[in-house]
Design a protein around this motif. Structure first.
Motif, short mmCIF file in Angstrom:
data_model
loop_
_atom_site.label_atom_id
_atom_site.label_comp_id
_atom_site.label_asym_id
_atom_site.label_seq_id
_atom_site.Cartn_x
_atom_site.Cartn_y
_atom_site.Cartn_z
N UNK A 125 0.86 -1.18 0.00
CA UNK A 125 0.00 0.00 0.00
C UNK A 125 0.90 1.23 0.00
N UNK A 126 0.66 2.14 -0.93
CA UNK A 126 1.51 3.32 -1.09
C UNK A 126 1.09 4.45 -0.15
N UNK A 127 1.84 5.55 -0.19
CA UNK A 127 1.58 6.68 0.68
C UNK A 127 0.20 7.28 0.46
N UNK A 128 -0.30 7.19 -0.78
CA UNK A 128 -1.62 7.77 -1.05
C UNK A 128 -2.77 6.80 -0.79
N UNK A 129 -2.45 5.63 -0.25
CA UNK A 129 -3.48 4.66 0.13
C UNK A 129 -3.87 3.67 -0.94
N UNK A 130 -3.31 3.78 -2.13
CA UNK A 130 -3.63 2.84 -3.21
C UNK A 130 -2.64 1.69 -3.21
N UNK A 131 -3.04 0.58 -3.86
CA UNK A 131 -2.18 -0.59 -3.94
C UNK A 131 -1.19 -0.44 -5.10
N UNK A 132 0.00 -0.96 -4.89
CA UNK A 132 1.02 -0.99 -5.94
C UNK A 132 1.64 -2.37 -5.95
N UNK A 133 1.72 -2.93 -7.12
CA UNK A 133 2.31 -4.27 -7.24
C UNK A 133 2.92 -4.45 -8.61
N UNK A 134 3.44 -5.62 -8.83
CA UNK A 134 4.10 -5.90 -10.09
C UNK A 134 5.36 -6.68 -9.82
N UNK A 135 6.01 -7.18 -10.86
CA UNK A 135 7.23 -7.97 -10.67
C UNK A 135 8.32 -7.27 -9.87
N UNK A 136 8.40 -5.93 -9.94
CA UNK A 136 9.46 -5.25 -9.19
C UNK A 136 9.32 -5.48 -7.69
N UNK A 137 8.09 -5.74 -7.24
CA UNK A 137 7.89 -5.95 -5.81
C UNK A 137 8.27 -7.36 -5.39
N UNK A 284 0.69 -7.04 -16.99
CA UNK A 284 -0.63 -7.29 -16.40
C UNK A 284 -0.62 -7.41 -14.88
N UNK A 285 0.42 -8.00 -14.27
CA UNK A 285 0.43 -8.09 -12.81
C UNK A 285 0.29 -6.75 -12.10
N UNK A 286 0.68 -5.69 -12.78
CA UNK A 286 0.58 -4.36 -12.17
C UNK A 286 -0.88 -3.96 -12.02
N UNK A 287 -1.70 -4.29 -13.02
CA UNK A 287 -3.14 -3.99 -12.94
C UNK A 287 -3.83 -4.91 -11.95
N UNK A 288 -3.46 -6.18 -11.98
CA UNK A 288 -4.11 -7.16 -11.09
C UNK A 288 -3.78 -6.92 -9.62
N UNK A 477 0.49 1.33 -15.69
CA UNK A 477 1.67 0.49 -15.47
C UNK A 477 2.91 1.37 -15.28
N UNK A 478 3.03 2.36 -16.14
CA UNK A 478 4.19 3.24 -16.06
C UNK A 478 4.22 4.05 -14.78
N UNK A 479 3.06 4.55 -14.34
CA UNK A 479 3.10 5.39 -13.13
C UNK A 479 3.32 4.55 -11.87
N UNK A 480 2.92 3.24 -11.90
CA UNK A 480 3.26 2.37 -10.76
C UNK A 480 4.77 2.10 -10.72
N UNK A 481 5.38 1.97 -11.89
CA UNK A 481 6.83 1.78 -11.94
C UNK A 481 7.55 3.04 -11.47
N UNK A 482 7.05 4.20 -11.87
CA UNK A 482 7.64 5.46 -11.41
C UNK A 482 7.47 5.61 -9.90
N UNK A 483 6.34 5.16 -9.37
CA UNK A 483 6.11 5.21 -7.92
C UNK A 483 7.15 4.37 -7.20
N UNK A 484 7.44 3.20 -7.75
CA UNK A 484 8.46 2.35 -7.14
C UNK A 484 9.85 2.99 -7.19
N UNK A 485 10.16 3.62 -8.32
CA UNK A 485 11.50 4.17 -8.52
C UNK A 485 11.72 5.48 -7.77
N UNK A 486 10.77 6.41 -7.89
CA UNK A 486 10.99 7.77 -7.39
C UNK A 486 9.89 8.28 -6.46
#
Length: 555
Positions: A125-137, A284-288, A477-486
């Motif tokens: 769960x990110x700072x803004x309360x939404x879920x973030x996932x994907x292979x990077x996690x 797709x895992x990022x959306x799921x 997908x891109x903004x979840x990756x950016x959230x992970x990075x920066x």
């Protein structure tokens, strides 16, 4: 641009276009299919039950339902790959390419099941309360490989442009220009504004939009496709037979199509299959990851339906439209993309067997090919070449009725210099008859049915909805990756650049866009495949424990 295209083609030749890549992609899918005992068959019925909401609980953690997560992921996969990508695969590899798209999808059902389950298991769960996932996690938290997670996230950002943004915009613009004659820059500008309005609302607005659009666009496209298939019903069985028979031999020459070797059809079919259903790519895992559930494997069950819907159903329908109508082997009047053209030394005809064999060897990279790129001067009078000694190949076919123009209308007269197969003159327009590919090929095919010329509008509308929804999903997908990075603050700058890229691609070179896409896909896929193989034992345990709980609940 030509230098960039050559560079991208060279890189693709070492990655996605290399002989080893299809075996890696299919090998991972085959490994998990056997290791997990064919989950794409065993859990197929259960997956549909999960999607219908039978196991939903409103108080489960997450941002959206199973169905909306599926439609969001489908909107990211059902796009130009289903319209342009299938046409491009058949254009390159003939009917055999469709078979290898099927094989990629069948094994990809298991691959997607694995990558989604593992990504959902390690979501945060990110700072803004939404879920973030994907292979990077799962790479970071499951494998403790921060470096691999960062590499994947960077590749995801790049691929959001190479897969979800640039090819989608370009496909929409070229199709609408061909159908309605509207300037691609105008199309790109209008859609870029609409794209910005949707993606600024985040996953809730994106999921709501795709839940409405995905079913609608599937129905519209299906109606148009069936109108062509039934109008050419006598060619359907022979088309299926060609797909099967050519799968292990390659596709022979037919009409303007000069043939494709088994290796070439296999490589291009697998490559386009990956572009279509994205199984193994890790997108797709990022959306799921946003789905409401406490059971990671249940969301994995949902995801295994994606390659089935996307490739085995939708891509097959598109393939049958193109094959049964016969347009894939016909030459059509078109303007030649510079990247598609090559002047070869010597005069060859696609009606002479010996010449066809020489051209086949050249186009399929057969060692010992006698053809060489042409360098020299061509005399042109009022748009028509009056000297010979060369053959113009466009879109892997011998070009006919060629006209050389300056700008868009004025016939060229003078001496045209050719260097290593390419014209030196930059503002030269070349048009004539040749094979066509991508969205224009599908567009022509849709005019060969009951709706006649009106069929082209169905393609344009379908492509607009398919591709636009794909661009929306990939922005997430891109903004979840950016959230992970920066972190969350990087999302808005990313979205601005994303919208700008969408506009630019609408009027850029089609072939260049596809070349960029081919490279970006592989750069994202390889780290993901590496990660899921390392977690194979954990995946099996997660699946087995879930299935045990399901059986106990049914008692």
């Amino acid at each position: 641009m030509e230098g960039l295209f050559n560079f991208l083609t060279s890189v693709d030749g070492m990655l996605g276009g290399a002989d080893w890549f299809p075996f890696v992609l299919l090998g991972v899918g085959l490994f998990f299919t056997i290791y997990l005992k064919f989950p794409q068959i065993r859990f197929f019925k259960h997956a549909w039950m999960v999607v219908t909401g039978k196991f939903d609980h409103n108080d489960d953690p997450g941002d959206t339902t199973h169905f909306r997560a599926l439609t969001t992921a489908l909107s990211g996969t059902v796009g130009t790959g289903n319209i342009s990508g299938v046409a491009f695969a058949i254009f390159l590899g003939g009917p055999a390419a469709l078979f290898w798209m099927w094989a990629t999808a069948f094994l990809g059902m298991t691959t997607k099941f694995v990558e989604v389950t593992l990504s959902h298991k390690y979501r945060v769960k990110t700072e803004d309360g939404t879920m973030a996932g994907g292979p990077m996690y799962f790479m970071d938290r499951g494998l403790n490989m921060k470096w691999l997670a960062v590499a994947f996230a960077i590749a995801t950002v790049i691929c959001s442009f190479g897969t979800g943004n640039l090819p989608q915009s370009n496909g929409i613009a070229t199709s609408i220009e061909a159908t309605f004659g509207i300037d691609p820059m105008i199309v790109g500008g209008v859609l870029a504004v609409l794209l910005a309005l949707v993606i600024l609302g985040g996953i809730q607005r994106i999921a709501a939009f795709t839940a409405r659009v995905v079913p609608l666009m599937a129905v519209i496209y299906l109606i148009g496709a069936l109108a062509v298939i039934f109008a050419n019903i006598e060619n359907v069985v022979p088309s299926f037979m060609a797909v099967i028979s050519d799968a292990f031999t390659g596709s022979a020459a037919a009409g303007g199509f000069l043939g494709a070797s088994l290796a070439y059809a296999f490589n291009r079919g697998v490559n386009r299959g990956l572009f279509s259903n994205e199984a193994g790519q890790g997108s797709a895992p990022i959306a799921h990851a946003a789905a409401k559930t406490t059971e990671p494997a249940s969301e994995g069950m949902v995801s295994l339906l994606e390659p089935f819907i996307d490739t085995i159903i939708i891509c097959t329908i598109t393939g049958l439209v193109i094959l049964s109508s016969g347009v894939w082997k016909e030459k059509h009047e078109n303007v030649f993309d510079r990247s598609d053209m090559i002047f070869v030394a010597g005069e060859y005809s696609d009606t002479v067997d010996a010449d066809k064999q020489a051209l086949y060897n050249y186009l399929n990279g057969v060692s010992g090919s006698e053809l060489e790129n042409y360098t020299g001067a061509i005399t042109v009078v009022n748009g028509t070449a009056v000297t010979g000694g060369y053959t113009l190949i466009n879109a892997r076919s011998v070009a006919e009725d060629v006209q050389f123009l300056v700008g868009s209308e004025d016939p060229f007269s003078g001496t045209l210099q050719i260097k290593n197969g390419k014209p030196v003159k930059e503002n030269l327009m070349v048009k004539g008859k040749s094979l066509v590919h991508s969205a224009p090929l599908t567009t022509i095919a849709f005019t060969r049915g009951w709706f006649g010329d009106f069929g082209q509008y169905i393609v344009s509308i379908g492509l607009l909805l398919f591709a636009f929804s794909t661009a929306i999903a990939w922005s997430y997908y891109g903004d979840r990756a950016m959230t992970y990075l920066l972190g969350p603050r990087s999302i808005m700058p990313y979205r601005v650049i994303y919208v700008a890229g969408f506009f630019w691609a609408s009027f850029s070179d089609t072939t260049l866009v596809w070349a960029l896409s081919a490279v970006a896909i592989v750069v994202m896929t390889l780290p993901n495949l590496f990660g899921i193989v390392l977690l194979s034992k954990e995946m099996k345990e997660t699946m087995d424990h879930y299935w045990q709980r399901v059986k106990e609940s049914e008692k």
